[in-house]
Design an enzyme around this catalytic site. Structure first.
Site, PDB file in Angstrom:
ATOM      1  N   ASP A 156      38.061 -14.936 -51.138  1.00 22.36           N
ATOM      2  CA  ASP A 156      36.303 -15.546 -50.995  1.00 22.36           C
ATOM      3  C   ASP A 156      35.717 -15.287 -52.497  1.00 22.36           C
ATOM      4  O   ASP A 156      34.529 -15.732 -52.345  1.00 22.36           O
ATOM      5  CB  ASP A 156      35.710 -14.719 -50.031  1.00 22.36           C
ATOM      6  CG  ASP A 156      35.893 -13.112 -50.210  1.00 22.36           C
ATOM      7  OD1 ASP A 156      36.548 -12.596 -50.852  1.00 22.36           O
ATOM      8  OD2 ASP A 156      35.032 -12.519 -48.992  1.00 22.36           O
ATOM      9  N   CYS A 193      31.960 -10.672 -48.604  1.00 20.81           N
ATOM     10  CA  CYS A 193      32.574  -9.468 -48.667  1.00 20.81           C
ATOM     11  C   CYS A 193      31.785  -8.394 -47.590  1.00 20.81           C
ATOM     12  O   CYS A 193      32.483  -7.688 -46.910  1.00 20.81           O
ATOM     13  CB  CYS A 193      32.572  -8.907 -49.768  1.00 20.81           C
ATOM     14  SG  CYS A 193      33.655  -9.701 -51.204  1.00 20.81           S
ATOM     15  N   ASP A 238      36.721  -7.372 -45.206  1.00 21.31           N
ATOM     16  CA  ASP A 238      37.985  -7.163 -45.691  1.00 21.31           C
ATOM     17  C   ASP A 238      38.804  -6.538 -44.577  1.00 21.31           C
ATOM     18  O   ASP A 238      40.112  -6.825 -44.170  1.00 21.31           O
ATOM     19  CB  ASP A 238      38.260  -6.113 -46.461  1.00 21.31           C
ATOM     20  CG  ASP A 238      37.348  -6.265 -47.996  1.00 21.31           C
ATOM     21  OD1 ASP A 238      36.916  -7.390 -48.268  1.00 21.31           O
ATOM     22  OD2 ASP A 238      37.526  -5.568 -48.890  1.00 21.31           O
ATOM     23  N   ASP A 251      44.927  -8.072 -45.621  1.00 20.16           N
ATOM     24  CA  ASP A 251      43.430  -7.883 -45.433  1.00 20.16           C
ATOM     25  C   ASP A 251      42.757  -9.094 -44.866  1.00 20.16           C
ATOM     26  O   ASP A 251      43.174 -10.417 -45.160  1.00 20.16           O
ATOM     27  CB  ASP A 251      42.789  -7.647 -46.853  1.00 20.16           C
ATOM     28  CG  ASP A 251      43.097  -6.062 -47.413  1.00 20.16           C
ATOM     29  OD1 ASP A 251      43.547  -5.499 -46.598  1.00 20.16           O
ATOM     30  OD2 ASP A 251      42.430  -5.777 -48.492  1.00 20.16           O
ATOM     31  N   HIS A 283      41.827 -11.068 -52.180  1.00 17.50           N
ATOM     32  CA  HIS A 283      40.736 -11.844 -51.203  1.00 17.50           C
ATOM     33  C   HIS A 283      40.277 -13.017 -51.745  1.00 17.50           C
ATOM     34  O   HIS A 283      39.996 -13.353 -52.933  1.00 17.50           O
ATOM     35  CB  HIS A 283      39.426 -10.926 -51.074  1.00 17.50           C
ATOM     36  CG  HIS A 283      39.985  -9.573 -50.546  1.00 17.50           C
ATOM     37  ND1 HIS A 283      39.187  -8.239 -50.855  1.00 17.50           N
ATOM     38  CD2 HIS A 283      41.041  -9.220 -49.882  1.00 17.50           C
ATOM     39  CE1 HIS A 283      39.787  -7.394 -50.293  1.00 17.50           C
ATOM     40  NE2 HIS A 283      40.731  -7.689 -49.890  1.00 17.50           N
TER      41      HIS A 283
HETATM   42  N1  ABU Z   1      36.857  -9.282 -52.807  1.00 15.40           N
HETATM   43  C1  ABU Z   1      36.075 -10.395 -53.338  1.00 15.40           C
HETATM   44  C2  ABU Z   1      36.800 -11.199 -54.496  1.00 15.40           C
HETATM   45  C3  ABU Z   1      37.265 -10.506 -55.481  1.00 15.40           C
HETATM   46  C4  ABU Z   1      37.270 -11.281 -56.970  1.00 15.40           C
HETATM   47  O1  ABU Z   1      38.008 -12.194 -56.973  1.00 15.40           O
HETATM   48  O2  ABU Z   1      36.347 -11.137 -57.543  1.00 15.40           O
END
Ligand code: ABU
Length: 371
Positions: A245, A349, A105, A195, A243
């Protein structure tokens, strides 16, 4: 010792793996609402995650580090701070910090540059300090490393839309998604905010999600800062974008894993198609519920770490995801990691690739629409 990584798939040689110690359900702040009465943290309360959860998470993080080391990958670990203490700048005070598990992050490596993100939560403003001992070591050891920090944000009230959470929470999902597509979320455009985990790296092309943590000014700052790259601002059809990912995961040249519940923009899909990239909908997660005490979703099933274009680490209980990757030609390394999820995410992450072998390449030679 070398800092260098251009994408998400080149052979991994050196990585940071986070630590769970001291992670907090953070004190209230404008960027985020925490309301988990069923787990002992109703709205407005805050405090450390339970000790037994922390111990279980650290055991899985340590074991993951050993799996990577056994494959000849160097692993470093951050130095957690006392995240329970209040922090302040001249413009605000925040009653707690957050943690040092999701390294992804906060930091990103693009070529020989290690870049510290602005972050957009007050509780995470000082999180880079948990990683500074490592960054300082890298800077001493690698004469070619570029060490950059994006402009430290002010995070005053001007950076947040007043009353956002109440107003947004009352909207039906369709209207929430329209707001996501329009970038009309909790962050204003008063200053650049991002981030690092909203960035997906594909050589010359960087896909950056506009989200609850990343605003248009943050994407514009990245574009100006990285003139040799094509920095694409993108959105996905989700009510809670945070995020990229667990939504858009490049696996190797020509292949992206995509969370089909969070549709990509048509223009982005066309860009991939004209460049002969395949976009594969990720297998459905095995978990029925998101992790406890966490802003993450059950789509952490696709939050994986690629070790090289043929090898990928996946959370060990996600059998459908593992089978799909097996069919796509990967050796799959199962890694038990669900106990880590409440501390801020999955395998991607939790890591920062410091060094992947490889050079800058252009995987998208053809232009399409705004891309
Ligand atoms: N921070 C990683 C992914 C968050 C999510 O979409 O579950």
């Amino acid at each position: 010792m070398k800092v260098g990584s251009w994408n998400e798939w080149d052979p991994l040689r050196h990585v940071v793996v986070g630590r769970a110690d001291g992670t907090m359900v953070q004190a209230p702040e404008p960027a985020v609402v925490r309301d988990w009465p069923e787990h002992g943290f109703p709205r407005g309360t805050y405090g450390p995650l339970p000790e037994e959860m922390t111990a279980a998470a650290n055991e899985q993080l340590d074991s993951f580090a050993r799996v990577l080391e056994a494959r000849g990958i160097r692993v470093d670990r951050p130095r957690p701070l006392d995240f329970g203490r209040p922090v302040a700048t001249p413009e605000w005070t925040q009653r707690s910090m957050f943690g040092a598990m999701p390294v992804r992050d906060v930091l990103v490596v693009i070529g020989n540059e290690l870049l510290e993100a602005t972050m957009s939560f007050r509780s995470r403003w000082f999180e880079y300090l948990a990683h500074r001992p490592l960054i300082e070591d890298y800077f001493r050891a690698d004469p070619d490393m570029r060490w950059e920090a994006a402009p430290k944000p002010r995070l005053t009230g001007a950076s947040y839309r007043p009353g956002f959470w109440e107003e947004f929470g009352a909207l039906p999902a369709g209207e929430q998604i329209a707001r996501v597509r329009a970038g009309d979320l909790v962050l204003t455009e008063a200053e650049p905010l991002f981030d690092a985990a909203d960035i997906a790296r594909c050589g010359k092309d960087l896909f950056v999600q506009r989200s609850l943590a990343t605003n248009a000014a943050g994407i514009r700052w990245l574009r100006h800062h990285l003139p040799e790259h094509r920095v694409h601002g993108v959105t996905f059809g989700t009510t809670h974008p945070l995020h990229i990912d667990a939504t858009w995961v490049p696996l190797r040249p020509g292949l992206v894993l995509h969370c089909a519940e969070r549709p990509a923009e048509e223009e982005l899909l066309r860009y991939l198609a004209v460049n002969d990239w395949q976009v594969v909908p990720a297998a459905a997660p095995g978990r029925r519920e998101p992790p406890p005490l966490s802003a993450c979703s059950r789509w952490l099933s696709m939050n994986l770490l690629v070790l090289d274009p043929r090898t990928v680490c996946v959370e060990a209980s996600e059998t459908a995801q593992m089978e799909q990757l097996d069919r796509l030609g990967f050796e799959v390394v199962p890694v038990p990691f669900w106990d880590v999820a409440p501390f801020g995410g999955g395998l991607h992450c939790a890591t920062l690739d410091v060094h992947r072998e490889g050079v800058l390449e252009d995987y998208f030679p053809r232009r399409s629409g705004r891309f």
